[in-house]
Design a protein around this motif. Structure first.
Motif: not given
Length: 129
Positions: A47-55
Motif C-alpha cells: 500500500g505504500l507509494e514511497t518504500l521504506p529505506d530499511v525494514i
C-alpha cells in the motif's frame, strides 16, 4: 527545506518492542512506520507509494514469520533497494544462516543495545544507497 529523513518499517508482533525500536530510531532522526507480523509487513508495503529505506524484522511471529516475509520481499524487484535487518531473540547459527539465506543485510540479537541497533540500521542504509 531539509532532506527527507530515511524511513524504517519496524515489524514485530510485540507492541512494546515496536515502541522501543520506534523510539530509538525516531530519536536518531528516522521516520518510522510499523507492522505487526510478516503478512502485515507485506500488506503495508503493497500500500505504500514511497518504500521504506530499511525494514527491521522479527523472526518469530504469527501468521507469517520473518524469514518467510524477507524471502517474499527479496523476491519482489520493487523492493530490491530496501535494506533488511533481522531483530530477533533467535541467535543460534542455524537462525543466522536462515536469515542470511533469506536475504537479510544485518542481524541484531534481542535484547539489543539501542545504539547498536541505530548504528546497524544506519550501516544498512548507507550500503543500500
Amino acid at each position: 527545506m531539509g532532506a527527507v529523513p530515511p524511513t524504517v518499517l519496524v515489524v514485530d508482533d510485540t507492541a512494546s518492542i515496536r515502541f522501543l525500536i520506534r523510539t530509538n530510531l525516531e530519536l536518531a532522526g528516522f521516520d518510522v512506520i510499523e507492522a505487526e507480523d510478516g503478512q502485515d509487513c507485506l500488506d503495508v508495503l503493497a500500500g505504500l507509494e514511497t518504500l521504506p529505506d530499511v525494514i527491521t524484522m522479527d523472526m518469530m511471529m504469527p501468521r507469517m514469520d520473518g524469514v518467510t516475509a524477507i524471502t517474499r520481499v527479496r523476491a519482489n524487484p520493487r523492493f530490491a533497494r530496501v535494506g533488511l535487518v533481522m531483530v530477533s531473540t533467535q541467535s543460534q547459527q542455524i537462525d543466522l544462516n536462515r536469515a542470511a539465506a533469506a536475504g537479510v543485510d544485518e542481524y541484531v540479537t534481542k535484547p539489543f543495545d539501542p545504539d547498536t541497533l541505530v548504528a546497524t540500521v544506519r550501516r544498512v542504509l548507507e550500503s543500500r544507497r
